[in-house]
Design a protein around this motif. Structure first.
Motif, PDB file in Angstrom:
ATOM      1  N   SER A   1      -0.954  20.549  12.343  1.00  0.00           N
ATOM      2  CA  SER A   1       0.416  19.133  11.914  1.00  0.00           C
ATOM      3  C   SER A   1      -0.151  18.650  11.207  1.00  0.00           C
ATOM      4  CB  SER A   1       0.954  19.112  13.545  1.00  0.00           C
ATOM      5  OG  SER A   1       1.991  17.784  12.455  1.00  0.00           O
ATOM      6  N   ALA A   2      -0.006  18.604  10.111  1.00  0.00           N
ATOM      7  CA  ALA A   2      -0.255  17.133   9.138  1.00  0.00           C
ATOM      8  C   ALA A   2       0.522  16.015   9.883  1.00  0.00           C
ATOM      9  CB  ALA A   2      -0.039  16.847   7.661  1.00  0.00           C
ATOM     10  N   LEU A   3       1.408  15.796  10.769  1.00  0.00           N
ATOM     11  CA  LEU A   3       2.140  14.396  11.420  1.00  0.00           C
ATOM     12  C   LEU A   3       0.892  13.317  11.676  1.00  0.00           C
ATOM     13  CD1 LEU A   3       5.723  15.736  11.984  1.00  0.00           C
ATOM     14  CD2 LEU A   3       4.135  15.059   9.719  1.00  0.00           C
ATOM     15  N   PRO A   4       0.139  14.126  12.686  1.00  0.00           N
ATOM     16  CA  PRO A   4      -0.810  12.705  12.951  1.00  0.00           C
ATOM     17  C   PRO A   4      -1.586  12.018  12.347  1.00  0.00           C
ATOM     18  CG  PRO A   4      -1.572  14.528  14.505  1.00  0.00           C
ATOM     19  CD  PRO A   4      -0.053  15.293  13.187  1.00  0.00           C
ATOM     20  N   LYS A   5      -2.183  12.652  11.739  1.00  0.00           N
ATOM     21  CA  LYS A   5      -3.000  12.080  10.385  1.00  0.00           C
ATOM     22  C   LYS A   5      -2.086  11.519   9.917  1.00  0.00           C
ATOM     23  CE  LYS A   5      -5.987  13.256   5.923  1.00  0.00           C
ATOM     24  NZ  LYS A   5      -6.245  14.146   5.045  1.00  0.00           N
ATOM     25  N   ILE A   6      -0.977  11.712   9.248  1.00  0.00           N
ATOM     26  CA  ILE A   6      -0.182  10.665   8.116  1.00  0.00           C
ATOM     27  C   ILE A   6       0.310   9.539   9.101  1.00  0.00           C
ATOM     28  CG2 ILE A   6       2.441  10.569   7.765  1.00  0.00           C
ATOM     29  CD1 ILE A   6       3.091  13.382   7.011  1.00  0.00           C
ATOM     30  N   ILE A   7       0.783   9.630  10.441  1.00  0.00           N
ATOM     31  CA  ILE A   7       1.596   8.263  10.955  1.00  0.00           C
ATOM     32  C   ILE A   7      -0.693   7.461  10.894  1.00  0.00           C
ATOM     33  CG2 ILE A   7       1.547   7.699  13.162  1.00  0.00           C
ATOM     34  CD1 ILE A   7       3.192   9.850  14.061  1.00  0.00           C
ATOM     35  N   LYS A   8      -1.220   7.830  11.559  1.00  0.00           N
ATOM     36  CA  LYS A   8      -2.269   6.824  11.863  1.00  0.00           C
ATOM     37  C   LYS A   8      -3.085   6.207  10.795  1.00  0.00           C
ATOM     38  CE  LYS A   8      -5.513   9.673  15.264  1.00  0.00           C
ATOM     39  NZ  LYS A   8      -5.770  10.285  15.892  1.00  0.00           N
TER      40      LYS A   8
ATOM     41  N   ILE B   1      -1.225  12.834   0.913  1.00  0.00           N
ATOM     42  CA  ILE B   1      -1.347  13.932   1.947  1.00  0.00           C
ATOM     43  C   ILE B   1      -1.271  15.402   1.827  1.00  0.00           C
ATOM     44  CG2 ILE B   1      -1.360  13.977   4.976  1.00  0.00           C
ATOM     45  CD1 ILE B   1      -2.515  10.915   5.048  1.00  0.00           C
ATOM     46  N   PRO B   2      -1.111  16.470   1.752  1.00  0.00           N
ATOM     47  CA  PRO B   2      -0.388  17.422   1.682  1.00  0.00           C
ATOM     48  C   PRO B   2       0.255  17.881   3.359  1.00  0.00           C
ATOM     49  CG  PRO B   2      -3.026  18.203   0.915  1.00  0.00           C
ATOM     50  CD  PRO B   2      -3.524  16.989   1.064  1.00  0.00           C
ATOM     51  N   PHE B   3       1.170  18.118   2.886  1.00  0.00           N
ATOM     52  CA  PHE B   3       1.578  18.588   4.247  1.00  0.00           C
ATOM     53  C   PHE B   3       3.175  19.268   3.840  1.00  0.00           C
ATOM     54  CE2 PHE B   3       5.156  15.759   2.665  1.00  0.00           C
ATOM     55  CZ  PHE B   3       5.692  15.624   3.585  1.00  0.00           C
TER      56      PHE B   3
ATOM     57  N   PRO C   1       0.975  -1.175   0.176  1.00  0.00           N
ATOM     58  CA  PRO C   1      -0.071   0.112   0.087  1.00  0.00           C
ATOM     59  C   PRO C   1       1.514   1.174   0.323  1.00  0.00           C
ATOM     60  CG  PRO C   1       0.065  -0.898   2.491  1.00  0.00           C
ATOM     61  CD  PRO C   1       0.557  -2.257   1.274  1.00  0.00           C
ATOM     62  N   VAL C   2       0.184   2.082  -0.557  1.00  0.00           N
ATOM     63  CA  VAL C   2       0.992   3.664  -1.026  1.00  0.00           C
ATOM     64  C   VAL C   2      -0.100   5.025  -0.471  1.00  0.00           C
ATOM     65  CG1 VAL C   2       2.537   5.427  -2.348  1.00  0.00           C
ATOM     66  CG2 VAL C   2       2.138   2.463  -2.863  1.00  0.00           C
ATOM     67  N   VAL C   3       0.843   5.519   0.956  1.00  0.00           N
ATOM     68  CA  VAL C   3       0.407   6.591   1.107  1.00  0.00           C
ATOM     69  C   VAL C   3       1.272   7.520   0.561  1.00  0.00           C
ATOM     70  CG1 VAL C   3      -0.324   8.029   2.971  1.00  0.00           C
ATOM     71  CG2 VAL C   3      -0.497   6.078   3.541  1.00  0.00           C
ATOM     72  N   TYR C   4       0.576   8.972  -0.551  1.00  0.00           N
ATOM     73  CA  TYR C   4       1.424   9.746  -0.996  1.00  0.00           C
ATOM     74  C   TYR C   4       1.105  10.864  -0.738  1.00  0.00           C
ATOM     75  CZ  TYR C   4       0.667   6.649  -5.429  1.00  0.00           C
ATOM     76  OH  TYR C   4       1.430   5.419  -6.029  1.00  0.00           O
ATOM     77  N   LEU C   5       3.074  11.857   0.101  1.00  0.00           N
ATOM     78  CA  LEU C   5       2.884  12.831   1.047  1.00  0.00           C
ATOM     79  C   LEU C   5       3.181  13.841   0.178  1.00  0.00           C
ATOM     80  CD1 LEU C   5       4.162  10.964   4.074  1.00  0.00           C
ATOM     81  CD2 LEU C   5       1.970  11.184   4.094  1.00  0.00           C
ATOM     82  N   VAL C   6       2.499  15.223  -0.060  1.00  0.00           N
ATOM     83  CA  VAL C   6       2.959  15.442  -1.626  1.00  0.00           C
ATOM     84  C   VAL C   6       3.484  17.099  -0.420  1.00  0.00           C
ATOM     85  CG1 VAL C   6       1.953  17.185  -3.149  1.00  0.00           C
ATOM     86  CG2 VAL C   6       0.778  14.884  -2.422  1.00  0.00           C
TER      87      VAL C   6
ATOM     88  N   LYS D   1      -3.976  26.520   1.485  1.00  0.00           N
ATOM     89  CA  LYS D   1      -4.188  24.945   1.195  1.00  0.00           C
ATOM     90  C   LYS D   1      -4.465  25.533  -0.417  1.00  0.00           C
ATOM     91  CE  LYS D   1      -7.211  24.369   5.287  1.00  0.00           C
ATOM     92  NZ  LYS D   1      -6.216  25.038   6.556  1.00  0.00           N
ATOM     93  N   LYS D   2      -3.376  25.645  -0.859  1.00  0.00           N
ATOM     94  CA  LYS D   2      -3.805  25.624  -2.576  1.00  0.00           C
ATOM     95  C   LYS D   2      -1.991  25.539  -3.094  1.00  0.00           C
ATOM     96  CE  LYS D   2      -7.241  29.167  -3.293  1.00  0.00           C
ATOM     97  NZ  LYS D   2      -7.530  30.618  -3.083  1.00  0.00           N
ATOM     98  N   ASN D   3      -1.975  24.721  -3.865  1.00  0.00           N
ATOM     99  CA  ASN D   3      -0.592  24.398  -4.992  1.00  0.00           C
ATOM    100  C   ASN D   3      -1.294  23.816  -6.110  1.00  0.00           C
ATOM    101  OD1 ASN D   3       1.577  22.187  -5.868  1.00  0.00           O
ATOM    102  ND2 ASN D   3       2.313  23.351  -4.433  1.00  0.00           N
ATOM    103  N   LYS D   4      -0.032  24.459  -6.896  1.00  0.00           N
ATOM    104  CA  LYS D   4      -0.229  24.393  -8.605  1.00  0.00           C
ATOM    105  C   LYS D   4      -0.345  23.261  -9.085  1.00  0.00           C
ATOM    106  CE  LYS D   4       4.230  25.124 -10.212  1.00  0.00           C
ATOM    107  NZ  LYS D   4       4.715  26.622 -10.930  1.00  0.00           N
ATOM    108  N   PHE D   5       0.504  22.560  -8.159  1.00  0.00           N
ATOM    109  CA  PHE D   5       0.167  20.411  -8.878  1.00  0.00           C
ATOM    110  C   PHE D   5      -0.520  20.504  -8.311  1.00  0.00           C
ATOM    111  CE2 PHE D   5       4.658  22.559  -8.486  1.00  0.00           C
ATOM    112  CZ  PHE D   5       5.425  22.414  -9.648  1.00  0.00           C
ATOM    113  N   LEU D   6      -1.184  20.672  -7.340  1.00  0.00           N
ATOM    114  CA  LEU D   6      -2.195  19.750  -6.751  1.00  0.00           C
ATOM    115  C   LEU D   6      -3.774  18.515  -7.276  1.00  0.00           C
ATOM    116  CD1 LEU D   6      -3.056  20.406  -2.985  1.00  0.00           C
ATOM    117  CD2 LEU D   6      -2.023  18.543  -3.243  1.00  0.00           C
ATOM    118  N   ALA D   7      -3.966  19.338  -8.295  1.00  0.00           N
ATOM    119  CA  ALA D   7      -4.868  19.109  -8.833  1.00  0.00           C
ATOM    120  C   ALA D   7      -4.441  17.895  -9.843  1.00  0.00           C
ATOM    121  CB  ALA D   7      -5.817  19.890  -9.675  1.00  0.00           C
ATOM    122  N   LYS D   8      -3.114  17.959 -10.553  1.00  0.00           N
ATOM    123  CA  LYS D   8      -2.501  16.925 -11.656  1.00  0.00           C
ATOM    124  C   LYS D   8      -1.698  15.448 -11.103  1.00  0.00           C
ATOM    125  CE  LYS D   8      -0.715  20.660 -14.536  1.00  0.00           C
ATOM    126  NZ  LYS D   8       0.877  21.562 -14.678  1.00  0.00           N
TER     127      LYS D   8
END
Length: 390
Positions: A282-289, A251-253, A215-220, A230-237
Motif C-alpha cells: 500500500s502507498a497510503l502510509p508513505k502518503i500520510i507520512k 508518489i504513484p498510487f 507545499p504540494v505532494v503530487y499523487l499519481v 510499476k509502469k505507466n505511460k504518463f509518469l515520465a511526462k
C-alpha cells in the motif's frame, strides 16, 4: 530543505487538502485515508462541503511503545486531511463551484494534488480525455490566477492605509516583494518556487494569504495493473512537469489497488498473500507520512502505564513550548525535560521503565533551550504556583 516551509504557519494542528480536477480519485483516496464514506459518486461537485477528517500517522516506534507498555489509553499522531471538491477550468472566475473551493484551499497548509493517469469507460474525465500534464497546467493556472486576485487586494489595502496615514509611504521592501510575487504568478509559477530574502518572506507572510506558497505532494492515480508492474505511460511526462514547476514529491498510487487491499482488511493473511504475489505494498502510509513531513510537523512521545501518546509539534520547537502542547501549566511552570531518544530506549530497555536507560547514562536532563527532536520520549518536570493576588 523544503522551500515552502518558509511560508508555513507555526501551529501544531495543520491540515493537508486533497485537490484535483473532478473524477481523478480524490474522494476515493480521502475515504481510504480516513476510513470514512464521503459520497464518492462519479459526478463532479459531489463534495461541496469540504469533508474534514484525520488519519493516524503510521509509525513503528509508536507501535513498539504500545506493545511494550500495553496501556489502556493509546493516542497516535494524526494528520488532518480535508477533501476539497473538484476544481475546473475557470474556477478563479467562479466557474463550477470555484470560489468556494479556492477559499477552502486557502484554509489548508499543504496540498495533496491528485492527478489522473488511468483510462476508464466507467469514470468520465471532465475534459473528455486523459492528459495529466494538461490537468496539472489547468490547476496550476487557476491557483496562480486566484493568488493574483489576493495580491491585487493586498496592494489596494496597503495603498489605502498609506493614503489614510499622512507621512507614511509604501516601503521599498513591500514594493519589491509584491513585484516579485506578481512576476512569478503572471508566469504561472508558484510563489514557493521564488528566491526570496528573509525580509521578503516575512512580508509575504504578513501581507498575503496565498495558495501557491503551500507545499504540494503530487499523487499519481493509476490502474491497479500499472501500479503492480510499476509502469505507466504518463509518469515520465508528469515527473518532468513537476520538476519544471516548483518541484515536490511525486508518489504513484492506485485507488483501485488500495480499495482491493482495504476490502481484505478483515482477512490479513489473504491481504499479505496478495502483497507478496504482486510485490506492491500500500502507498497510503508513505502518503500520510509525507504530508506530515511537508507540513514541517514532528512529534514526541509520552509513555507509561496509563498512556502512550504522540504529541504533535512544529519543527524547531523548544522544550517549554512542547510541554505547553500537553497543558499550558506545563509551559508556564517548566523546570526541565527528562529525555531519551526512541532509538536509545529501544536498544537499552528490555522492559517497561527507564532504569536501564538511566544506568547507561542515556536519560538526559534538558533545559529551556533544548530543541525537541522527532521521536524523543519525554517526561516534563514543572511547578505551577497560583497567580499572585493583586
Amino acid at each position: 530543505t523544503n522551500k515552502a516551509a518558509r511560508f508555513g504557519r507555526v501551529k501544531n494542528n495543520l491540515k493537508m487538502g486533497i485537490v484535483g480536477l473532478p473524477n481523478v480519485g480524490k474522494s476515493s483516496l480521502f475515504n481510504l485515508l480516513c476510513e470514512m464514506s464521503a459520497a464518492a459518486e462519479n459526478f463532479p461537485f459531489c463534495t461541496i462541503e469540504p469533508n474534514e477528517s484525520r488519519c493516524p500517522v503510521p509509525d513503528e516506534r509508536y507501535d513498539y511503545l504500545c506493545n511494550l507498555w500495553s496501556p489502556p489509553s493509546k493516542y497516535p499522531a494524526y494528520l488532518q486531511v480535508m477533501d476539497i471538491a473538484g476544481l475546473v477550468k475557470g474556477a478563479s472566475e467562479g466557474a463550477g463551484l470555484g470560489n468556494a473551493f479556492l477559499s477552502h484551499i486557502q484554509g489548508v497548509d499543504g496540498i495533496f494534488h491528485v492527478v489522473r493517469a488511468f483510462e476508464s469507460e466507467e469514470v468520465i474525465h471532465v475534459d473528455d480525455s486523459v492528459d495529466p500534464v494538461r490537468d496539472l497546467e489547468t490547476i496550476q493556472a487557476e491557483l496562480c490566477k486566484k493568488d493574483l486576485v489576493f495580491l491585487d487586494q493586498a496592494i489596494a489595502k496597503e495603498e489605502k492605509d498609506v493614503r489614510c496615514s499622512p507621512g507614511f509611504k509604501l516601503s521599498p521592501v513591500f514594493k519589491e516583494t509584491m513585484a516579485k510575487v506578481r512576476a512569478l504568478l503572471e508566469a504561472n509559477k508558484p510563489v514557493r518556487d521564488g528566491d526570496f530574502t528573509t525580509p521578503e518572506v516575512e512580508m509575504v507572510n504578513a501581507k498575503l494569504q496565498l495558495i501557491t506558497t503551500k507545499p504540494v505532494v503530487y499523487l499519481v492515480n493509476m490502474t491497479a495493473e500499472d501500479y503492480q508492474r510499476k509502469k505507466n505511460k504518463f509518469l515520465a511526462k508528469i515527473h518532468k512537469w513537476v520538476q519544471e514547476h516548483g518541484g515536490g514529491l511525486m508518489i504513484p498510487f492506485s485507488v483501485e489497488y488500495e480499495q482491493k487491499l482495504w476490502a481484505m482488511r478483515d482477512t490479513p493473511e489473504e491481504r499479505e498473500k496478495l502483497i507478496k504475489e504482486t510485490g506492491a505494498a500500500s502507498a497510503l502510509p508513505k502518503i500520510i507520512k509525507q504530508g506530515y513531513a511537508d507540513l514541517n510537523l514532528r512529534y514526541f512521545f509520552t509513555a507509561g502505564e496509563t498512556e502512550v501518546r504522540c504529541w504533535t509539534i512544529f519543527g524547531g520547537c523548544l522544550a517549554p513550548q512542547a510541554a505547553g502542547v500537553i497543558h499550558t501549566d506545563f509551559e508556564r511552570g517548566f523546570i526541565k525535560a527528562e529525555v531519551v531518544s526512541f532509538d536509545d530506549f529501544k536498544s537499552l530497555a528490555t522492559s517497561k521503565g527507564m532504569s536501564e536507560v538511566k544506568a547507561a547514562g542515556r536519560y538526559r536532563q534538558e533545559g529551556k533551550q533544548y530543541e525537541v527532536q522527532d521521536g524523543d520520549i519525554i517526561h516534563f518536570q514543572f511547578n505551577v504556583t497560583a497567580p499572585k493576588k493583586k
